[in-house]
Scaffold this motif. Structure first.
Motif, PDB file in Angstrom:
ATOM      1  N   PHE A  23       2.454   0.197   2.888  1.00 35.72           N
ATOM      2  CA  PHE A  23       1.655  -0.123   1.717  1.00 35.72           C
ATOM      3  C   PHE A  23       1.237  -1.593   1.668  1.00 35.72           C
ATOM      4  N   ASN A  39       1.165  -1.637  -5.723  1.00 32.84           N
ATOM      5  CA  ASN A  39      -0.090  -0.898  -5.682  1.00 32.84           C
ATOM      6  C   ASN A  39       0.092   0.431  -6.409  1.00 32.84           C
ATOM      7  N   ILE A  40      -0.109   0.449  -7.719  1.00 37.17           N
ATOM      8  CA  ILE A  40       0.108   1.667  -8.491  1.00 37.17           C
ATOM      9  C   ILE A  40      -1.187   2.245  -9.041  1.00 37.17           C
ATOM     10  N   GLY A  41      -2.298   1.624  -8.744  1.00 35.08           N
ATOM     11  CA  GLY A  41      -3.574   2.153  -9.198  1.00 35.08           C
ATOM     12  C   GLY A  41      -4.132   1.398 -10.389  1.00 35.08           C
ATOM     13  N   THR A  44      -3.630   3.148 -13.987  1.00 34.90           N
ATOM     14  CA  THR A  44      -2.244   3.065 -14.441  1.00 34.90           C
ATOM     15  C   THR A  44      -1.913   1.652 -14.904  1.00 34.90           C
ATOM     16  N   ALA A  69       6.948   4.074 -10.016  1.00 36.30           N
ATOM     17  CA  ALA A  69       5.669   4.613  -9.567  1.00 36.30           C
ATOM     18  C   ALA A  69       5.469   4.359  -8.072  1.00 36.30           C
ATOM     19  N   PHE A  70       5.860   3.165  -7.633  1.00 35.36           N
ATOM     20  CA  PHE A  70       5.734   2.857  -6.216  1.00 35.36           C
ATOM     21  C   PHE A  70       6.597   3.790  -5.373  1.00 35.36           C
ATOM     22  N   VAL A  72       7.712   6.748  -6.108  1.00 34.43           N
ATOM     23  CA  VAL A  72       7.174   8.109  -6.133  1.00 34.43           C
ATOM     24  C   VAL A  72       6.058   8.247  -5.101  1.00 34.43           C
ATOM     25  N   ARG A  73       5.166   7.280  -5.058  1.00 39.03           N
ATOM     26  CA  ARG A  73       4.080   7.308  -4.074  1.00 39.03           C
ATOM     27  C   ARG A  73       4.631   7.227  -2.662  1.00 39.03           C
ATOM     28  N   ALA A  74       5.684   6.435  -2.499  1.00 39.48           N
ATOM     29  CA  ALA A  74       6.293   6.293  -1.177  1.00 39.48           C
ATOM     30  C   ALA A  74       6.852   7.618  -0.699  1.00 39.48           C
ATOM     31  N   GLU A  76       6.005  10.642  -1.731  1.00 37.17           N
ATOM     32  CA  GLU A  76       4.900  11.580  -1.497  1.00 37.17           C
ATOM     33  C   GLU A  76       4.276  11.346  -0.123  1.00 37.17           C
ATOM     34  N   TYR A  77       4.080  10.086   0.214  1.00 34.71           N
ATOM     35  CA  TYR A  77       3.519   9.742   1.524  1.00 34.71           C
ATOM     36  C   TYR A  77       4.457  10.186   2.640  1.00 34.71           C
TER      37      TYR A  77
END
Length: 218
Positions: A23, A39-41, A44, A69-70, A72-74, A76-77
């Motif tokens: 990221f 980097n959460i968007g 958001t 949030a980070f 969670v994205r991690a 998911e990736y």
């Protein structure tokens, strides 16, 4: 997931290091886990700022949410990229003493066939099935908390069990297969940590250090 943890001592922190590198191009946890830089968007972040300005949430809550949030994205990736259906993970289940009765000798022999250049075996032997059955029938004491069971220590002790008649290793072949599986690399996090440690000592102002800690004469 259980097999991945079993094989390599997988640490969720390693996941954070690797995905954080992807990221933000950095393995520095303090760097990529700094809440205001994550980097959460855009949407958001705008929502968080609006709630913060309205007094509905505190700065501490913003920071915690951004970290969550980070991560969670991690995850998911990570789930999308990792080969969770890889046959290696399925067959590695035989290492887990709590699941050994659900496995067969073919799980261990899978690694003999796949990593022929790393194992000193020409192929399966008739005794492999018998030895695997002995392993399945062993009375293995488990700690009160099964998650603390040291699989590496267990397989190390398996390699030292001798046959009372011949004096040869009883589970020599099986323990060598297990040792191979346990050292299969799963992450580059350890190497990245080494780079970080080296960077703390050998930087642009100390780029002539030798092994004993002194500098080369200029």
């Amino acid at each position: 997931m259980a097999q991945m943890i079993l094989i390599s001592g997988f640490d969720p922190e390693d996941l954070a290091v690797d995905v954080g590198y992807w990221f933000k191009g950095s393995t520095n946890r303090k760097g990529y886990l700094a809440g205001e830089k994550l980097n959460i968007g855009f949407t958001t972040r705008a929502t968080l700022n609006r709630l913060l300005e309205a007094g509905d949430i505190t700065p501490q809550e913003v920071h915690l949410f951004q970290q969550a949030a980070f991560l969670v994205r991690a995850v998911e990736y990570w789930i999308k990229k990792l080969s969770l259906k890889e046959a290696l993970l399925k067959h590695a289940q035989f290492l887990d003493v709590q699941q050994r009765t659900e496995c067969g000798v073919e799980d261990a022999l899978y690694f003999v066939d796949r990593f022929q250049e790393l194992l000193p075996f020409s192929g399966p032997e008739e005794q492999d099935k018998d030895k695997f059955l002995e392993y399945q029938l062993m009375d293995i004491p488990m700690p009160q908390d099964p998650t603390t069971f040291n699989v590496e220590e267990f397989w190390g002790s398996m390699s030292s069990i001798k046959c009372k008649v011949s004096g040869l290793s009883l589970f020599g072949r099986l323990s060598k297969i297990a040792s191979l599986v346990l050292v299969l690399p799963h992450s580059n996090a350890d190497a990245e940590r080494v780079f970080s440690m080296v960077g703390l000592n050998k930087n642009k102002t100390r780029n002539s250090l030798v092994l004993d800690g002194h500098c080369h004469p200029s």
